[in-house]
Design a protein around this motif. Structure first.
Motif, short mmCIF file in Angstrom:
data_model
loop_
_atom_site.label_atom_id
_atom_site.label_comp_id
_atom_site.label_asym_id
_atom_site.label_seq_id
_atom_site.Cartn_x
_atom_site.Cartn_y
_atom_site.Cartn_z
N UNK A 277 53.44 32.50 29.91
CA UNK A 277 52.04 32.17 29.97
C UNK A 277 51.49 32.62 31.33
N UNK A 278 50.40 33.35 31.30
CA UNK A 278 49.71 33.76 32.52
C UNK A 278 48.25 33.36 32.37
N UNK A 279 47.75 32.61 33.32
CA UNK A 279 46.33 32.24 33.33
C UNK A 279 45.69 32.88 34.57
N UNK A 280 44.69 33.71 34.36
CA UNK A 280 43.99 34.35 35.46
C UNK A 280 42.92 33.39 35.95
N UNK A 281 43.06 32.91 37.18
CA UNK A 281 42.08 31.99 37.75
C UNK A 281 40.93 32.75 38.41
N UNK A 282 41.25 33.86 39.05
CA UNK A 282 40.26 34.74 39.68
C UNK A 282 40.79 36.17 39.63
N UNK A 283 39.88 37.13 39.52
CA UNK A 283 40.27 38.54 39.58
C UNK A 283 39.13 39.33 40.19
N UNK A 284 39.43 40.05 41.27
CA UNK A 284 38.44 40.88 41.93
C UNK A 284 38.98 42.30 42.03
N UNK A 285 38.06 43.29 42.04
CA UNK A 285 38.43 44.69 42.15
C UNK A 285 37.60 45.33 43.24
N UNK A 286 38.24 46.25 43.97
CA UNK A 286 37.49 47.09 44.91
C UNK A 286 37.93 48.54 44.66
N UNK A 287 36.94 49.43 44.60
CA UNK A 287 37.16 50.84 44.26
C UNK A 287 37.13 51.68 45.52
N UNK A 288 38.09 52.62 45.64
CA UNK A 288 38.10 53.53 46.78
C UNK A 288 38.98 54.73 46.46
N UNK A 289 38.42 55.94 46.61
CA UNK A 289 39.16 57.20 46.49
C UNK A 289 39.96 57.33 45.20
N UNK A 290 39.37 56.91 44.08
CA UNK A 290 40.04 57.06 42.80
C UNK A 290 41.02 55.97 42.46
N UNK A 291 41.10 54.94 43.28
CA UNK A 291 42.00 53.82 43.03
C UNK A 291 41.23 52.52 43.00
N UNK A 292 41.81 51.53 42.35
CA UNK A 292 41.27 50.17 42.34
C UNK A 292 42.31 49.26 42.97
N UNK A 293 41.89 48.51 43.97
CA UNK A 293 42.75 47.45 44.52
C UNK A 293 42.34 46.15 43.86
N UNK A 294 43.30 45.52 43.20
CA UNK A 294 43.07 44.27 42.47
C UNK A 294 43.60 43.11 43.31
N UNK A 295 42.86 42.03 43.31
CA UNK A 295 43.31 40.79 43.93
C UNK A 295 43.11 39.70 42.88
N UNK A 296 44.14 38.92 42.63
CA UNK A 296 44.05 37.88 41.61
C UNK A 296 44.72 36.60 42.07
N UNK A 297 44.16 35.51 41.62
CA UNK A 297 44.79 34.20 41.75
C UNK A 297 45.24 33.84 40.33
#
Length: 78
Positions: A1-21
């Motif tokens: 079981x995985x529950x995503x509490x928060x998920x944010x994305x930032x885009x730069x140079x063809x990549x996405x950096x994901x941050x999740x709680x």
């Protein structure tokens, strides 16, 4: 079981950096970290077979089976 509490994305140079709680029913260890991040990436809609998985940073425990994670994917599914 995985529950995503928060998920944010930032885009730069063809990549996405994901941050999740995330809340989960397993304990994340060094041995299962990559698999866990892959599963979270799938859960938020960025399947590694399409978007890749180009970096995983340390998984930070926040509480009982709650973690902060960060990883990088491509910004397109080629």
């Amino acid at each position: 079981m995985i529950e995503i509490l928060e998920h944010e994305r930032s885009y730069k140079n063809g990549f996405i950096t994901h941050t999740a709680k995330v809340k989960t029913d397993i304990e994340v260890t060094a041995e299962n970290k990559e698999d866990f991040v892959r599963d979270v990436s799938i859960e938020v809609g960025y399947h590694p077979s399409g978007y890749g998985l180009y970096g995983v940073w340390p998984v930070v425990p926040l509480g009982y089976k709650e973690y902060s994670i960060q990883w990088r994917t491509s910004d397109n599914c080629d």
